[in-house]
Write a protein that holds these residues in place. Structure first.
Motif, PDB file in Angstrom:
ATOM      1  N   PRO A 104       0.833  -1.195   0.000  1.00 27.14           N
ATOM      2  CA  PRO A 104       0.000   0.000   0.000  1.00 27.14           C
ATOM      3  C   PRO A 104       0.873   1.251   0.000  1.00 27.14           C
ATOM      4  O   PRO A 104       2.063   1.179   0.283  1.00 27.14           O
ATOM      5  N   THR A 105       0.259   2.370  -0.299  1.00 25.78           N
ATOM      6  CA  THR A 105       1.020   3.623  -0.311  1.00 25.78           C
ATOM      7  C   THR A 105       1.222   4.119   1.121  1.00 25.78           C
ATOM      8  O   THR A 105       0.574   3.654   2.044  1.00 25.78           O
ATOM      9  N   TYR A 106       2.100   5.067   1.279  1.00 22.44           N
ATOM     10  CA  TYR A 106       2.373   5.638   2.589  1.00 22.44           C
ATOM     11  C   TYR A 106       1.590   6.939   2.805  1.00 22.44           C
ATOM     12  O   TYR A 106       1.885   7.707   3.698  1.00 22.44           O
ATOM     13  N   ASP A 107       0.569   7.170   1.964  1.00 23.80           N
ATOM     14  CA  ASP A 107      -0.256   8.373   2.132  1.00 23.80           C
ATOM     15  C   ASP A 107      -0.889   8.386   3.516  1.00 23.80           C
ATOM     16  O   ASP A 107      -1.331   7.358   4.009  1.00 23.80           O
ATOM     17  N   GLY A 108      -0.941   9.539   4.136  1.00 23.97           N
ATOM     18  CA  GLY A 108      -1.607   9.655   5.423  1.00 23.97           C
ATOM     19  C   GLY A 108      -0.697   9.494   6.615  1.00 23.97           C
ATOM     20  O   GLY A 108      -1.123   9.649   7.756  1.00 23.97           O
ATOM     21  N   LEU A 109       0.566   9.122   6.381  1.00 20.73           N
ATOM     22  CA  LEU A 109       1.508   9.013   7.501  1.00 20.73           C
ATOM     23  C   LEU A 109       1.871  10.402   8.015  1.00 20.73           C
ATOM     24  O   LEU A 109       1.937  11.346   7.243  1.00 20.73           O
ATOM     25  N   PRO A 110       2.127  10.537   9.314  1.00 22.81           N
ATOM     26  CA  PRO A 110       2.565  11.842   9.822  1.00 22.81           C
ATOM     27  C   PRO A 110       3.893  12.231   9.183  1.00 22.81           C
ATOM     28  O   PRO A 110       4.704  11.359   8.820  1.00 22.81           O
ATOM     29  N   ALA A 111       4.111  13.539   9.068  1.00 20.75           N
ATOM     30  CA  ALA A 111       5.320  14.032   8.405  1.00 20.75           C
ATOM     31  C   ALA A 111       6.565  13.726   9.240  1.00 20.75           C
ATOM     32  O   ALA A 111       6.485  13.499  10.444  1.00 20.75           O
ATOM     33  N   ASN A 112       7.699  13.719   8.573  1.00 18.61           N
ATOM     34  CA  ASN A 112       9.013  13.623   9.215  1.00 18.61           C
ATOM     35  C   ASN A 112       9.308  12.304   9.911  1.00 18.61           C
ATOM     36  O   ASN A 112      10.168  12.237  10.780  1.00 18.61           O
ATOM     37  N   TRP A 113       8.588  11.297   9.553  1.00 18.56           N
ATOM     38  CA  TRP A 113       8.920   9.978  10.095  1.00 18.56           C
ATOM     39  C   TRP A 113       9.832   9.264   9.123  1.00 18.56           C
ATOM     40  O   TRP A 113       9.616   9.301   7.918  1.00 18.56           O
ATOM     41  N   GLU A 114      10.828   8.599   9.660  1.00 18.48           N
ATOM     42  CA  GLU A 114      11.651   7.735   8.828  1.00 18.48           C
ATOM     43  C   GLU A 114      11.076   6.333   8.978  1.00 18.48           C
ATOM     44  O   GLU A 114      11.310   5.652   9.978  1.00 18.48           O
ATOM     45  N   VAL A 115      10.274   5.932   7.998  1.00 20.47           N
ATOM     46  CA  VAL A 115       9.599   4.631   8.075  1.00 20.47           C
ATOM     47  C   VAL A 115      10.574   3.518   7.709  1.00 20.47           C
ATOM     48  O   VAL A 115      11.284   3.612   6.714  1.00 20.47           O
ATOM     49  N   GLN A 116      10.620   2.471   8.529  1.00 18.66           N
ATOM     50  CA  GLN A 116      11.561   1.371   8.269  1.00 18.66           C
ATOM     51  C   GLN A 116      10.867   0.066   7.904  1.00 18.66           C
ATOM     52  O   GLN A 116      11.517  -0.912   7.571  1.00 18.66           O
ATOM     53  N   GLY A 117       9.566   0.069   7.979  1.00 23.36           N
ATOM     54  CA  GLY A 117       8.853  -1.145   7.603  1.00 23.36           C
ATOM     55  C   GLY A 117       7.369  -0.962   7.824  1.00 23.36           C
ATOM     56  O   GLY A 117       6.943   0.052   8.347  1.00 23.36           O
ATOM     57  N   HIS A 118       6.587  -1.960   7.403  1.00 19.71           N
ATOM     58  CA  HIS A 118       5.153  -1.893   7.641  1.00 19.71           C
ATOM     59  C   HIS A 118       4.587  -3.289   7.659  1.00 19.71           C
ATOM     60  O   HIS A 118       5.174  -4.238   7.142  1.00 19.71           O
ATOM     61  N   ARG A 119       3.440  -3.403   8.289  1.00 16.94           N
ATOM     62  CA  ARG A 119       2.712  -4.667   8.290  1.00 16.94           C
ATOM     63  C   ARG A 119       1.264  -4.351   7.966  1.00 16.94           C
ATOM     64  O   ARG A 119       0.647  -3.539   8.642  1.00 16.94           O
ATOM     65  N   VAL A 120       0.760  -4.908   6.874  1.00 14.88           N
ATOM     66  CA  VAL A 120      -0.600  -4.625   6.441  1.00 14.88           C
ATOM     67  C   VAL A 120      -1.303  -5.932   6.107  1.00 14.88           C
ATOM     68  O   VAL A 120      -0.759  -6.768   5.382  1.00 14.88           O
ATOM     69  N   ASP A 121      -2.492  -6.145   6.654  1.00 16.45           N
ATOM     70  CA  ASP A 121      -3.289  -7.307   6.311  1.00 16.45           C
ATOM     71  C   ASP A 121      -4.735  -6.869   6.113  1.00 16.45           C
ATOM     72  O   ASP A 121      -5.188  -5.940   6.748  1.00 16.45           O
ATOM     73  N   TRP A 122      -5.403  -7.550   5.234  1.00 17.43           N
ATOM     74  CA  TRP A 122      -6.808  -7.257   4.954  1.00 17.43           C
ATOM     75  C   TRP A 122      -7.660  -8.408   5.467  1.00 17.43           C
ATOM     76  O   TRP A 122      -7.239  -9.565   5.402  1.00 17.43           O
ATOM     77  N   PHE A 123      -8.827  -8.085   5.992  1.00 14.68           N
ATOM     78  CA  PHE A 123      -9.744  -9.105   6.487  1.00 14.68           C
ATOM     79  C   PHE A 123     -11.078  -8.943   5.770  1.00 14.68           C
ATOM     80  O   PHE A 123     -11.509  -7.814   5.502  1.00 14.68           O
ATOM     81  N   GLY A 124     -11.720 -10.057   5.446  1.00 13.51           N
ATOM     82  CA  GLY A 124     -12.994  -9.960   4.739  1.00 13.51           C
ATOM     83  C   GLY A 124     -13.624 -11.317   4.551  1.00 13.51           C
ATOM     84  O   GLY A 124     -13.433 -12.220   5.378  1.00 13.51           O
ATOM     85  N   VAL A 125     -14.366 -11.470   3.470  1.00  9.55           N
ATOM     86  CA  VAL A 125     -15.048 -12.732   3.157  1.00  9.55           C
ATOM     87  C   VAL A 125     -14.608 -13.178   1.765  1.00  9.55           C
ATOM     88  O   VAL A 125     -14.715 -12.408   0.812  1.00  9.55           O
ATOM     89  N   CYS A 126     -14.116 -14.404   1.666  1.00  9.50           N
ATOM     90  CA  CYS A 126     -13.588 -14.899   0.384  1.00  9.50           C
ATOM     91  C   CYS A 126     -14.736 -15.195  -0.592  1.00  9.50           C
ATOM     92  O   CYS A 126     -15.885 -15.329  -0.172  1.00  9.50           O
ATOM     93  N   PRO A 127     -14.441 -15.312  -1.901  1.00 11.53           N
ATOM     94  CA  PRO A 127     -15.500 -15.561  -2.893  1.00 11.53           C
ATOM     95  C   PRO A 127     -16.309 -16.826  -2.603  1.00 11.53           C
ATOM     96  O   PRO A 127     -17.527 -16.828  -2.742  1.00 11.53           O
ATOM     97  N   GLU A 128     -15.647 -17.904  -2.179  1.00  5.15           N
ATOM     98  CA  GLU A 128     -16.358 -19.161  -1.889  1.00  5.15           C
ATOM     99  C   GLU A 128     -17.354 -18.974  -0.749  1.00  5.15           C
ATOM    100  O   GLU A 128     -18.478 -19.460  -0.809  1.00  5.15           O
ATOM    101  N   CYS A 129     -16.953 -18.259   0.277  1.00  6.36           N
ATOM    102  CA  CYS A 129     -17.854 -18.027   1.412  1.00  6.36           C
ATOM    103  C   CYS A 129     -19.013 -17.122   1.017  1.00  6.36           C
ATOM    104  O   CYS A 129     -20.129 -17.297   1.485  1.00  6.36           O
ATOM    105  N   GLN A 130     -18.746 -16.169   0.129  1.00  5.87           N
ATOM    106  CA  GLN A 130     -19.826 -15.300  -0.343  1.00  5.87           C
ATOM    107  C   GLN A 130     -20.882 -16.133  -1.058  1.00  5.87           C
ATOM    108  O   GLN A 130     -22.089 -15.959  -0.852  1.00  5.87           O
TER     109      GLN A 130
END
Ligand SMILES: [Zn+2]
Ligand SMILES: [Zn+2]
Ligand SMILES: [Zn+2]
Length: 137
Positions: A104-130
């Motif tokens: 994902p993009t780093y839009d929305g992060l506070p200014a002046n941070w030196e970012v060294q990594g990120h962890r992003v996960d999405w949660f939802g319902v898979c097509p089969e379950c739908q």
């Protein structure tokens, strides 16, 4: 896999045939699991390891960064993660997990941070379950 086995060995995790089979099942399972679920799946597939061994394997994998824990409804689930940087999308209904390679993009992060990594996960319902849920109605 060889490199992972070496790292596990250096953490003092003694590898046996059964433990290797357990590790391979965990790697290929394609969903998040609790240690108890992993233990049951292994038993059903003919790998007779104790629940303590499952806990030990998950602990060793955590130490070498090859598993990631998820807190879902107050329970800790685990997924096997290889070394490449990636994210996850997880179905909250069947716990199926798919790896996502884009970042994902780093839009929305506070200014002046030196970012060294990120962890992003999405949660939802898979097509089969739908589909399942639509058929149930
Ligand atoms: Zn992963
Ligand atoms: Zn699902
Ligand atoms: Zn990323």
């Amino acid at each position: 896999m060889d490199e992972l086995l070496q790292r596990l060995r250096s953490e003092g995790f003694r590898m046996t045939q059964e433990r290797l089979a357990l590790l391979q099942q965990f790697r290929d399972i394609g969903r998040i699991v609790t240690p108890a679920e992993m233990h049951q799946i292994a038993q059903e597939r003919g790998v007779s390891v104790g629940l303590t061994t499952v806990y030990r394997l998950f602990e060793a994998l955590t130490k070498v960064g090859a598993t990631v824990p998820f807190l879902v409804d107050g329970t800790i689930y685990y997924t096997f993660c290889d070394a490449d940087h990636h994210h996850h999308v997880i179905c909250m209904r069947c716990h199926r997990l798919t790896e996502v390679r884009g970042c994902p993009t780093y839009d929305g992060l506070p200014a002046n941070w030196e970012v060294q990594g990120h962890r992003v996960d999405w949660f939802g319902v898979c097509p089969e379950c739908q589909t399942d849920m639509q058929q149930a109605h």
